[in-house]
Design a protein around this motif. Structure first.
Motif, mmCIF file in Angstrom:
data_model
loop_
_atom_site.group_PDB
_atom_site.id
_atom_site.type_symbol
_atom_site.label_atom_id
_atom_site.label_comp_id
_atom_site.label_asym_id
_atom_site.label_seq_id
_atom_site.Cartn_x
_atom_site.Cartn_y
_atom_site.Cartn_z
ATOM 1 N N ALA A 2 23.892 -45.153 35.941
ATOM 2 C CA ALA A 2 22.469 -45.249 35.605
ATOM 3 C C ALA A 2 21.721 -44.009 36.077
ATOM 4 O O ALA A 2 20.876 -43.471 35.344
ATOM 5 C CB ALA A 2 21.862 -46.512 36.214
ATOM 6 N N GLN A 3 22.028 -43.538 37.275
ATOM 7 C CA GLN A 3 21.402 -42.316 37.779
ATOM 8 C C GLN A 3 21.713 -41.136 36.870
ATOM 9 O O GLN A 3 20.844 -40.324 36.568
ATOM 10 C CB GLN A 3 21.881 -42.007 39.197
ATOM 11 N N GLN A 4 22.950 -41.078 36.426
ATOM 12 C CA GLN A 4 23.368 -39.988 35.552
ATOM 13 C C GLN A 4 22.638 -40.066 34.217
ATOM 14 O O GLN A 4 22.184 -39.056 33.689
ATOM 15 C CB GLN A 4 24.876 -40.058 35.345
ATOM 16 N N GLN A 5 22.526 -41.275 33.661
ATOM 17 C CA GLN A 5 21.858 -41.448 32.367
ATOM 18 C C GLN A 5 20.372 -41.106 32.459
ATOM 19 O O GLN A 5 19.787 -40.608 31.515
ATOM 20 C CB GLN A 5 22.031 -42.878 31.855
ATOM 21 N N ASN A 6 19.773 -41.378 33.610
ATOM 22 C CA ASN A 6 18.343 -41.126 33.804
ATOM 23 C C ASN A 6 18.051 -39.756 34.401
ATOM 24 O O ASN A 6 16.895 -39.390 34.568
ATOM 25 C CB ASN A 6 17.731 -42.200 34.721
ATOM 26 N N GLY A 7 19.106 -39.023 34.749
ATOM 27 C CA GLY A 7 18.927 -37.708 35.366
ATOM 28 C C GLY A 7 18.345 -37.799 36.766
ATOM 29 O O GLY A 7 17.715 -36.855 37.230
ATOM 30 N N GLY A 61 22.792 -34.677 47.093
ATOM 31 C CA GLY A 61 24.188 -34.566 47.497
ATOM 32 C C GLY A 61 25.171 -35.275 46.588
ATOM 33 O O GLY A 61 26.375 -35.130 46.752
ATOM 34 N N SER A 62 24.682 -36.050 45.615
ATOM 35 C CA SER A 62 25.614 -36.744 44.724
ATOM 36 C C SER A 62 25.976 -35.854 43.537
ATOM 37 O O SER A 62 25.247 -34.937 43.192
ATOM 38 C CB SER A 62 25.025 -38.074 44.234
ATOM 39 N N VAL A 63 27.112 -36.151 42.956
ATOM 40 C CA VAL A 63 27.583 -35.377 41.809
ATOM 41 C C VAL A 63 27.710 -36.315 40.612
ATOM 42 O O VAL A 63 27.918 -37.521 40.786
ATOM 43 C CB VAL A 63 28.936 -34.688 42.095
ATOM 44 N N PRO A 64 27.609 -35.775 39.398
ATOM 45 C CA PRO A 64 27.746 -36.630 38.216
ATOM 46 C C PRO A 64 29.110 -37.314 38.165
ATOM 47 O O PRO A 64 30.104 -36.796 38.677
ATOM 48 C CB PRO A 64 27.595 -35.648 37.050
ATOM 49 N N MET A 65 29.131 -38.458 37.551
ATOM 50 C CA MET A 65 30.370 -39.205 37.372
ATOM 51 C C MET A 65 31.216 -38.464 36.325
ATOM 52 O O MET A 65 30.718 -38.079 35.272
ATOM 53 C CB MET A 65 30.009 -40.600 36.862
ATOM 54 N N ALA A 66 32.477 -38.271 36.622
ATOM 55 C CA ALA A 66 33.367 -37.548 35.720
ATOM 56 C C ALA A 66 33.541 -38.313 34.405
ATOM 57 O O ALA A 66 33.616 -39.544 34.401
ATOM 58 C CB ALA A 66 34.722 -37.333 36.386
ATOM 59 N N ASP A 67 33.597 -37.561 33.318
ATOM 60 C CA ASP A 67 33.761 -38.178 31.995
ATOM 61 C C ASP A 67 35.013 -39.047 31.915
ATOM 62 O O ASP A 67 35.013 -40.092 31.289
ATOM 63 C CB ASP A 67 33.801 -37.101 30.903
ATOM 64 N N TRP A 68 36.091 -38.622 32.565
ATOM 65 C CA TRP A 68 37.333 -39.395 32.496
ATOM 66 C C TRP A 68 37.182 -40.743 33.194
ATOM 67 O O TRP A 68 37.776 -41.731 32.780
ATOM 68 C CB TRP A 68 38.519 -38.609 33.038
#
Length: 163
Positions: free
Chosen positions: A38-43, A48-55
């Motif tokens: 959700a954080q990734q989808q909302n930017g 300190g966190s990194v995006p969730m890997a596509d795999w």
């Protein structure tokens, strides 16, 4: 991921946040995946966190992972779940009931509370009245608005006697 796959194969649904499976806090892990996604989808990443890997996203999608939290389900989806539950079981769920991995009993309890607040004119701050069409949809299922716990003593006694 393998633990989640095994859980879903065994139980038929994804774990709730409090679920422990094979000694692991699988529900917490699942909740964290949802939050990160959700954080990734909302930017909106935490420092300190990194995006969730596509795999990783793809692996979870392979399990038909439910990314949205239960509370965000659309009302009609809940109503359809309630309809299916009643058709299958012949009654409405108790507050603790989980059906198809969803906390249906909590949702039903919330509908009863909102309806009672509306009937008594006692709304919680920020809440809005239940829409008439929602009341009608629940009535279409012969929804039981009153909770059994609120029966008077004599009604309970008669039920026991007739048993």
């Amino acid at each position: 991921w393998e633990l989640l796959r095994d859980y879903k194969e065994e139980k038929g649904h994804f774990p709730v946040k409090s679920a422990v499976y094979r000694g692991k806090k699988l529900g917490v892990w699942v909740n964290n995946q949802r939050k990160r996604y959700a954080q990734q989808q909302n930017g909106k990443f935490k420092p300190g966190s990194v995006p969730m890997a596509d795999w990783r996203i793809a692996k979870l999608n392979d399990l038909a992972f439910e990314w949205a939290l239960l509370e965000k389900w659309d009302w009609l989806a809940w109503w359809e779940l309630l309809r299916d539950y009643k058709e299958e079981k012949g009654h409405f769920p108790v507050k603790s009931a989980v059906y198809r991995g969803k906390k249906l009993g909590v949702w039903v309890n919330n509908q009863r509370k909102r309806y009672a607040q509306q009937q008594n004119g006692k709304f919680k701050p920020g809440s809005v009245p239940m829409a008439d069409w929602r009341i009608a949809k629940l009535n279409d299922l012969a929804f039981e608005w009153a909770l059994l716990e609120k029966w008077d003593w004599l009604a309970w006694w008669e039920l026991l006697r007739d048993y």
